[in-house]
Scaffold this active site. Structure first.
Site, PDB file in Angstrom:
ATOM      1  N   ASP A  69       0.877  -1.235   0.042  1.00  0.00           N
ATOM      2  CA  ASP A  69      -0.016   0.098   0.090  1.00  0.00           C
ATOM      3  C   ASP A  69       0.919   1.269  -0.030  1.00  0.00           C
ATOM      4  OD1 ASP A  69       0.669  -0.558   2.830  1.00  0.00           O
ATOM      5  OD2 ASP A  69      -1.415   0.192   3.561  1.00  0.00           O
TER       6      ASP A  69
ATOM      7  N   SER B  42      -6.053  -4.526  12.611  1.00  0.00           N
ATOM      8  CA  SER B  42      -6.300  -3.076  12.546  1.00  0.00           C
ATOM      9  C   SER B  42      -7.362  -2.552  13.474  1.00  0.00           C
ATOM     10  CB  SER B  42      -6.620  -2.635  10.943  1.00  0.00           C
ATOM     11  OG  SER B  42      -5.782  -3.049  10.070  1.00  0.00           O
TER      12      SER B  42
ATOM     13  N   SER C 282      -6.515  -0.550  15.400  1.00  0.00           N
ATOM     14  CA  SER C 282      -6.103   1.038  15.616  1.00  0.00           C
ATOM     15  C   SER C 282      -6.882   1.838  14.589  1.00  0.00           C
ATOM     16  CB  SER C 282      -4.803   1.300  15.412  1.00  0.00           C
ATOM     17  OG  SER C 282      -4.197   0.421  14.687  1.00  0.00           O
TER      18      SER C 282
ATOM     19  N   ASP D 254      -5.657   0.030   5.724  1.00  0.00           N
ATOM     20  CA  ASP D 254      -6.302  -0.483   6.954  1.00  0.00           C
ATOM     21  C   ASP D 254      -7.720   0.554   7.167  1.00  0.00           C
ATOM     22  OD1 ASP D 254      -4.280  -2.080   7.313  1.00  0.00           O
ATOM     23  OD2 ASP D 254      -3.435  -1.294   8.867  1.00  0.00           O
TER      24      ASP D 254
ATOM     25  N   TYR E  94       8.607  -1.684  10.535  1.00  0.00           N
ATOM     26  CA  TYR E  94       7.639  -1.196   9.629  1.00  0.00           C
ATOM     27  C   TYR E  94       8.237   0.180   8.895  1.00  0.00           C
ATOM     28  CZ  TYR E  94       3.168   0.048   7.295  1.00  0.00           C
ATOM     29  OH  TYR E  94       2.375   0.359   6.429  1.00  0.00           O
TER      30      TYR E  94
HETATM   31  C1  GLA Z   1      -0.016  -2.173   8.503  1.00  0.00           C
HETATM   32  C2  GLA Z   1      -0.172  -0.974   7.820  1.00  0.00           C
HETATM   33  C3  GLA Z   1      -0.767  -1.071   6.483  1.00  0.00           C
HETATM   34  C4  GLA Z   1       0.022  -2.025   5.575  1.00  0.00           C
HETATM   35  C5  GLA Z   1       0.069  -3.272   6.316  1.00  0.00           C
HETATM   36  C6  GLA Z   1       0.925  -4.267   5.458  1.00  0.00           C
HETATM   37  O1  GLA Z   1      -1.328  -3.234   8.741  1.00  0.00           O
HETATM   38  O2  GLA Z   1      -1.239  -0.234   8.829  1.00  0.00           O
HETATM   39  O3  GLA Z   1      -0.730   0.371   5.736  1.00  0.00           O
HETATM   40  O4  GLA Z   1       0.984  -1.417   5.180  1.00  0.00           O
HETATM   41  O5  GLA Z   1       0.659  -2.979   7.714  1.00  0.00           O
HETATM   42  O6  GLA Z   1       0.424  -4.571   4.269  1.00  0.00           O
END
Ligand code: GLA
Length: 382
Positions: free
Chosen positions: A38, A127, A129, A173, A223
């Site tokens: 993304d 997700s 959050s 997300d 990340y």
């Molecule tokens: C987390 C991030 C997303 C995406 C994923 C990996 O969930 O919030 O934006 O990058 O990791 O695909």
């Protein structure tokens, strides 16, 4: 939708604040395929699920705002006049961040009270959050008549995550949680922020999450690290994002990047190809191919992008070894959380029982199993 939780949160709000709240449900998400693509402006294939955050919210006449996290039994007082991030890890950052980013967007938020709780396991990579951020921006938009579109709301949620939580996340997300459609996955173009819905007929199969119940501490830093590797390589290639290059373009600069970083960029380009093939497979009802792509995706995440971990690799290896599982892979940011599995429904129980037993023996941790239903996005509860 968890009716018991809805009732608990509404009752708690009325007891605390003596007035009727607006009730909002904002779901977590799964991602079929397209991990870490993304923020490279590429494609992803997520869906909202029927677990998430329930928020009770109402305007307040006081000169402060109050947020209460029912699961933690913690209250936080917010002064909307002077918003700064709190110490890392505080849940209130999601709420403060959203309010601050609405203000930065030039809109006025007056005082409010809220109570929230959820049924997404924390750290599962589902997700929670984004669901919380979306529920808050959605609620404030209604209460204060801010006139924000859903797209504006998710961009505000994302900024809150960047600037108040400290994770430079992509848009997947927040998008999936806000725009989800029952029984559909969304093929989202993260550059245009537009999606095409794919109704999925799982036939004799079902999607099952297996939560490793581990979350390794390097998650956030790793990340941001991966994101910066991708950005550095894009700069070297003189493009905005890896979306703009082919494997051949990448090959031309192979000498100028480390072998590890080369593999990371290669993974992104290959994963994007898999996303597009997966969407086509869904349209053609070819679940076998979809499953194959999930396994390939995991291979890339484990060996090229290097965001998996032993516990997750173990769960995927068990899936690979079972003839009733069409595909499986780690899901979300990585370093723990869930695997997503496409399993023959009538063999789900035997498979997950067996995996749980082996996982416990190996790591002395219980994993948890969730069958998933693809659901609608953020909405007001009647
Ligand atoms: C987390 C991030 C997303 C995406 C994923 C990996 O969930 O919030 O934006 O990058 O990791 O695909």
């Amino acid at each position: 939708m968890n009716k018991k939780l809805l009732k608990k949160i509404k009752t708690s709000f009325i007891e605390k604040f003596n007035t009727n709240p607006l009730m909002i449900f904002s779901p977590g998400r799964v991602n079929l395929i397209g991990e870490h693509t993304d923020y490279n402006d590429e494609f992803v294939f997520p869906a909202a699920v029927d677990m998430g955050i329930i928020l009770a919210i109402q305007k307040s006449n006081a000169n402060i705002s109050t947020a209460y996290a029912i699961d933690k039994d913690e209250e936080h007082i917010i002064s909307t006049a002077n918003l700064k991030p709190l110490k890392k890890g505080s849940w209130a950052n999601y709420i403060i961040g959203v309010v601050a980013e609405i203000q930065n967007y030039g809109k006025t938020v007056k005082n409010f009270d809220l109570v929230f709780g959820g049924d997404i396991p924390g750290g599962a990579g589902m997700s929670s959050s984004a669901a919380l951020e979306n529920s808050v921006v959605f609620g404030l938009n209604v209460l204060f008549d801010l006139g924000l579109s859903k797209k504006e709301m998710i961009l505000i949620s994302q900024k809150a995550e960047h600037n108040f939580v400290g994770v430079k996340c992509g848009i997947m997300d927040q998008y999936a949680s806000m725009f989800g459609i029952e029984n559909n996955a969304l093929l989202l173009d993260c550059r245009t922020i537009k999606s095409k819905a794919y109704k999925i007929d799982f036939q004799d199969y079902q999607l099952v999450l297996i939560n490793s119940n581990v979350k390794h501490s390097l998650t956030d830093s790793a990340y941001n690290d991966r994101r910066s590797v991708c950005e550095t390589i894009s700069k070297k290639l003189k493009v905005k994002a890896l979306r703009d290059v082919t494997k051949n373009d990448l090959k031309k600069i192979q000498e100028r990047v480390t072998p590890e970083n080369y593999q990371k960029a290669l993974y992104i380009i290959e994963e994007n190809e898999r996303v597009l093939r997966a969407a086509k497979a869904v349209a053609e009802r070819d679940l076998k191919l979809l499953g194959k792509l999930l396994f390939q995706s995991h291979n890339g995440l484990q060996n090229q992008y290097k965001v998996s971990c032993d516990e997750i690799d173990f769960l995927v290896s068990k899936a690979r070894a079972n003839e009733h599982v069409l595909g499986a892979r780690m899901m979300g940011g990585g370093f723990g959380g869930c695997t997503i599995n496409l399993i023959l429904t009538k063999h789900t129980k035997s498979f997950t029982t067996e995996v749980s037993k082996c996982y416990k023996e190996k790591f002395n941790i219980d994993c948890t199993v969730h069958a998933i239903r693809l659901s609608d996005g953020t909405k007001i509860m009647e």
